[in-house]
Structure formats: C-alpha cells, structure tokens
Design a protein around this motif. Sequence first.
Motif, PDB file in Angstrom:
ATOM      1  N   LEU A   1      25.419   5.509 -86.480  1.00  0.00           N
ATOM      2  CA  LEU A   1      26.142   4.273 -86.163  1.00  0.00           C
ATOM      3  C   LEU A   1      25.171   3.110 -85.966  1.00  0.00           C
ATOM      4  CD1 LEU A   1      28.712   5.660 -83.550  1.00  0.00           C
ATOM      5  CD2 LEU A   1      28.959   5.483 -86.030  1.00  0.00           C
ATOM      6  N   GLY A   2      25.449   1.994 -86.638  1.00  0.00           N
ATOM      7  CA  GLY A   2      24.684   0.774 -86.429  1.00  0.00           C
ATOM      8  C   GLY A   2      23.199   0.928 -86.703  1.00  0.00           C
ATOM      9  N   LEU A   3      22.394   0.134 -85.972  1.00  0.00           N
ATOM     10  CA  LEU A   3      20.925   0.218 -86.003  1.00  0.00           C
ATOM     11  C   LEU A   3      20.338   0.068 -87.409  1.00  0.00           C
ATOM     12  CD1 LEU A   3      20.527   3.291 -83.600  1.00  0.00           C
ATOM     13  CD2 LEU A   3      20.512   0.872 -82.981  1.00  0.00           C
ATOM     14  N   ALA A   4      20.919  -0.802 -88.206  1.00  0.00           N
ATOM     15  CA  ALA A   4      20.447  -0.979 -89.586  1.00  0.00           C
ATOM     16  C   ALA A   4      18.989  -1.421 -89.637  1.00  0.00           C
ATOM     17  CB  ALA A   4      21.336  -1.996 -90.298  1.00  0.00           C
ATOM     18  N   HIS A   5      18.575  -2.241 -88.668  1.00  0.00           N
ATOM     19  CA  HIS A   5      17.196  -2.747 -88.687  1.00  0.00           C
ATOM     20  C   HIS A   5      16.194  -1.627 -88.420  1.00  0.00           C
ATOM     21  CE1 HIS A   5      18.315  -2.725 -84.458  1.00  0.00           C
ATOM     22  NE2 HIS A   5      17.072  -2.943 -84.109  1.00  0.00           N
ATOM     23  N   ILE A   6      16.575  -0.658 -87.582  1.00  0.00           N
ATOM     24  CA  ILE A   6      15.677   0.460 -87.307  1.00  0.00           C
ATOM     25  C   ILE A   6      15.612   1.401 -88.506  1.00  0.00           C
ATOM     26  CG2 ILE A   6      15.342   2.511 -85.860  1.00  0.00           C
ATOM     27  CD1 ILE A   6      16.323   0.912 -83.487  1.00  0.00           C
ATOM     28  N   LYS A   7      16.761   1.660 -89.135  1.00  0.00           N
ATOM     29  CA  LYS A   7      16.779   2.479 -90.353  1.00  0.00           C
ATOM     30  C   LYS A   7      15.862   1.872 -91.406  1.00  0.00           C
ATOM     31  CE  LYS A   7      21.691   3.639 -89.728  1.00  0.00           C
ATOM     32  NZ  LYS A   7      23.045   3.475 -90.301  1.00  0.00           N
ATOM     33  N   SER A   8      15.989   0.569 -91.604  1.00  0.00           N
ATOM     34  CA  SER A   8      15.192  -0.120 -92.624  1.00  0.00           C
ATOM     35  C   SER A   8      13.703  -0.039 -92.307  1.00  0.00           C
ATOM     36  CB  SER A   8      15.633  -1.587 -92.712  1.00  0.00           C
ATOM     37  OG  SER A   8      14.827  -2.299 -93.612  1.00  0.00           O
ATOM     38  N   TYR A   9      13.359  -0.234 -91.041  1.00  0.00           N
ATOM     39  CA  TYR A   9      11.949  -0.184 -90.637  1.00  0.00           C
ATOM     40  C   TYR A   9      11.357   1.201 -90.891  1.00  0.00           C
ATOM     41  CZ  TYR A   9       7.954   0.410 -87.572  1.00  0.00           C
ATOM     42  OH  TYR A   9       6.711   0.719 -87.080  1.00  0.00           O
ATOM     43  N   LEU A  10      12.088   2.253 -90.493  1.00  0.00           N
ATOM     44  CA  LEU A  10      11.568   3.617 -90.629  1.00  0.00           C
ATOM     45  C   LEU A  10      11.418   4.023 -92.088  1.00  0.00           C
ATOM     46  CD1 LEU A  10      13.587   5.397 -87.777  1.00  0.00           C
ATOM     47  CD2 LEU A  10      11.157   4.777 -87.750  1.00  0.00           C
ATOM     48  N   THR A  11      12.437   3.757 -92.892  1.00  0.00           N
ATOM     49  CA  THR A  11      12.367   4.170 -94.306  1.00  0.00           C
ATOM     50  C   THR A  11      11.311   3.377 -95.069  1.00  0.00           C
ATOM     51  OG1 THR A  11      14.217   2.673 -94.818  1.00  0.00           O
ATOM     52  CG2 THR A  11      14.744   4.975 -94.391  1.00  0.00           C
ATOM     53  N   SER A  12      11.184   2.096 -94.761  1.00  0.00           N
ATOM     54  CA  SER A  12      10.182   1.296 -95.471  1.00  0.00           C
ATOM     55  C   SER A  12       8.764   1.716 -95.090  1.00  0.00           C
ATOM     56  CB  SER A  12      10.385  -0.199 -95.194  1.00  0.00           C
ATOM     57  OG  SER A  12      10.225  -0.480 -93.813  1.00  0.00           O
ATOM     58  N   SER A  13       8.574   2.153 -93.850  1.00  0.00           N
ATOM     59  CA  SER A  13       7.239   2.616 -93.441  1.00  0.00           C
ATOM     60  C   SER A  13       6.857   3.885 -94.210  1.00  0.00           C
ATOM     61  CB  SER A  13       7.188   2.872 -91.936  1.00  0.00           C
ATOM     62  OG  SER A  13       7.994   3.970 -91.573  1.00  0.00           O
ATOM     63  N   VAL A  14       7.855   4.746 -94.463  1.00  0.00           N
ATOM     64  CA  VAL A  14       7.594   5.959 -95.253  1.00  0.00           C
ATOM     65  C   VAL A  14       7.331   5.589 -96.706  1.00  0.00           C
ATOM     66  CG1 VAL A  14       8.524   8.177 -96.048  1.00  0.00           C
ATOM     67  CG2 VAL A  14       9.023   7.379 -93.723  1.00  0.00           C
TER      68      VAL A  14
END
Length: 384
Positions: A7-20
């Motif tokens: 649920l939500g937290l799109a900015h955290i998802k984006s940060y984590l996946t982009s770091s990988v």
Amino acid sequence: MLFSEILGLAHIKSYLTSSVDRGRIPHAQLFVGANGSGTLPMAIAYAQYILCQNQHGENTGGTAACNVKFEHLAHPDLHFAYPVATNDKVKKHPTANHFAEEWRTFVSTTPYGSLFDWHVLLGIEKKQGQIGVDEALEVVKKLSLKSYEGGYKVMLIWMADKMNVAASNKLLKLIEEPPEKTVFILITEQEEQLIQTIRSRCQVLHFPALGAQVIEEAIQKEGSLSDTEAKKIAHQANGDYSKALQLLHKDEGEDQFEDWFIQWVRTAFRAKGNKAAVNELIRWSETIAGVGRETQKKFLAYCLDFFRQALLMNYGAEELVFLSPKTNGFQLAKFAPFVHGANIMQISEELQDAMYHIERNGNAKIILTDLSIKLTRLLHKKAA
C-alpha cells in the motif's frame, strides 16, 4: 511479495528499485516505521527484487523460478531473524529456525501484523520475544556459507530493536563488514532502542504512516463498506493498516481495553481522599498486571490515544475525533474537560514511562499502581 501488493509508499519503492538497477545496493539498511506502515512487506519485496534480478520497478522480468520460491518464502538465499521465546513446542534455546512454518503463515496472512500478533500466533503473548545470542550465532553460520544460487544473500532482521546486548555485539562486526554480496535489512519501530554502533553502520530509511486515502481504498476491497464507514475506519487507524483491519473485523480486544480504561479513570477520579477507591485502583492494577506484558503495553498505548482524543474534543476539534465509546453512561464530551493543556503532557509522559518500565521487565503491579495514583492527581488538576 510484489511491490504492487504494498500500500502506498511509491517514493520508497522507486528509491529501492532504482538503487538496485544502478547497482548501488547498501550492505546494511535500517527500515524504520510505525506498526502497520508496511516495512516488512516492503523489505521482502526489495529482497525479491535483488535476488531474482527483476526489472522495471516490479517483481517481474527476472528469474521465474526465483519469483515462485518467494511466493512461499522458500528462497535459499533469503534468511530471517525475528523475536522468539520458549513455548509448548520449543522448551529451550529458541531460534527463528524453530518457527519457520509459523513465520510463513504470519507473513502470508498478516504481512502488516504487529509484534503482538506474532506473539499470539506463537502462543507467547504473556512473554516478551527477543533476538538472543543463539539467534546471532545462527545468523553468523548462515551468512558464512556461499550463496546457494551464486548471487546475493539477504538477511532480514524483523523487530531488530528486540536484539539483546549479547546478540547486538555478536552481529556488530558482521553488519559492519559482511561477506561479499551480502545484504542486511533491519526493521524496527523504535530506532532509538538499537545500539548506536549498529545504527551508525546502517543506511536509515524512514517510512511515513500510510495516508488515510490509501487505507480507505484498501479496506473497501476487504469488505463491503459505505464511503462513510471506510473514511471513519481509515481516520481511526491513524496510518496503521493492521489497526484498520482490526477495526474492520471488529476486534474484541478494543472493547476489553475500553472497559479497563473507563473503570480506571472513573476510579481514579473518585480516589482523591477516598480510601475505598484507592483500594479499588490497586485491585485494578492487579488485574492488568495479570495479563501479558505485550497486552499491557498495547493497552497503555490505547490509553494514550484515548486521552489525546479527549483533548481534541475539549479544544473543539471534533472533526479529528474518531473515538466512540460504547460503554453505557460514559460520554467522551463529558470526560474531555478533564483533559487539557495543564495536564496532558504529564499524563502522556507518565503513560510512556510506564510502557518503558514494563518493556524492561519492571514489576507491572507496582508500575500500574504508581501510574494510577499519579492519574488521580492529574485528573483533578485545574486547566490554566
């Protein structure tokens, strides 16, 4: 676990996946967030993205077999540590390995669940789970082995603040200098409870509480609710999706807490100069002291919310008041004037101190009796 299920937290998802995607994966990360904010499902989805070499910001496009293993939390390079205690099944030296089946059940059915929910599942709700030195030795052993599939290994430590000092010291060097392609993900609700030397070695990521709109949309999918009912539950949940589900399914624990709270404040109010009422407060303290420490802490957190709601009511912020006591003869509007600017800070501090001392295995009867006597004085304090 898919990022799309979180649920939500799109900015955290984006940060984590982009770091990988950029190949910049920190070796140790600390996810800090309140209960029900989604730290655990996010950590698992992040681990899946790393281990399965997924792409495009979602857990797809990578190794198909790897993604299937994650559906059952059965990937050999994903390791977990979490608070445990002895129960009917494990009589001594409990570790996460002893409760792997229960853990899979917990994650699959209540990924937003609390530590108390986990304790209930294990049948240790009257104890306090911890991550001890036996668990630390298991972590060292698991991470000393080569990766099963030749890539990364991920160690996810849930409720890392429950590590005792011996376990923390045992893992400190490993967290600082882990083996190649080893990632630590520590999850906590109370960052300050972790020893400073571990916190300083982790990249910290703070999770905000979930928005009311996000929770409202999610619970409407769980059951047929009117817009008004969904809005009320989402507001009452205060950013905690786990609490929203409890409210949706009419958790009976809240009713018990309400009974205890109203009995407490009524008796405390009468106790000034009344020996019989003081004795009644002592008996009340004995009753609450007879339940598990996790239940005691959960109840005191409920009390803190109740007082805050009364304060909002007293100062005319009715649109922010979601509490609707069901007890006959008790009206929040009549109780609210006794909670004001002259006593709310002291009431909050006393409740938080009580939770702190119970957390550290203080004598619950003494702690709760002392809190009750102080409340008697504070409820009679005049508004400025």
